[in-house]
Design an enzyme around this catalytic site. Structure first.
Site, short mmCIF file in Angstrom:
data_model
loop_
_atom_site.label_atom_id
_atom_site.label_comp_id
_atom_site.label_asym_id
_atom_site.label_seq_id
_atom_site.Cartn_x
_atom_site.Cartn_y
_atom_site.Cartn_z
CB CYS A 106 30.50 2.87 21.56
SG CYS A 106 29.39 1.57 20.97
CB THR A 107 31.56 7.29 24.45
OG1 THR A 107 31.08 7.75 23.19
CG2 THR A 107 32.39 8.37 25.11
#
Length: 151
Positions: free
Chosen positions: A47-48
């Site tokens: 997600c980062t």
């Protein structure tokens, strides 16, 4: 479980807070394309990378008249801290927390088992119609070049 939103469908409007506590609606972007880039949970590695990739390429999306919105079920204060930790400067990340996953459910990408959205990109055209949808395996980083190629 609901099916993912179909091509040609009108995208449901929403009002969600971004990392700065500002309310963002889909309808405020009429006349522009909007990329809804769904990630399951903040503070996870894929997600980062997904949000950083979108932020790094924000000018390329802008050149294609496209607004980028990152969405997840994390609460707004968490999104705020995460955006600062990632040094996100160019995209808005929205909290679909209250009620939990309501917008993800409207788009057919809420994962009941995990209590979070699936990973997906949904592209909406200037009139609010869904023109591209792709769901990804949870550990798969969406290819920003593929996304840009759909504009």
């Amino acid at each position: 479980m609901a099916e993912i939103i179909q091509l040609g469908a009108m995208a449901p409007d929403f009002a969600l807070q971004d990392q700065n506590g500002e309310v963002v609606t889909l309808s405020q972007f009429k006349g522009k394309k909007v990329l809804l880039s769904w990630h399951p949970l903040a503070f996870t590695s894929v997600c980062t990378d997904q949000m950083r990739s979108l932020d790094r390429n924000a000018n390329r999306f802008e050149e294609k008249n496209t607004i980028v919105l990152g969405l997840s079920v994390d609460p707004q204060p968490s999104k705020s801290v995460w955006a600062r930790a990632l040094s996100l400067k160019n995209i808005r990340i929205l909290s679909d927390f209250v009620p939990l996953g309501e917008v993800a459910r409207d788009y057919g990408i809420f994962n009941e088992e995990h209590g979070a959205s699936k990973r997906a990109n949904i592209l909406i055209n200037e009139t609010g119609m869904v023109i591209w949808v792709k769901k990804y395996e949870i550990r798969t980083l969406p290819d920003v070049e593929e996304v840009l190629g759909k504009m």
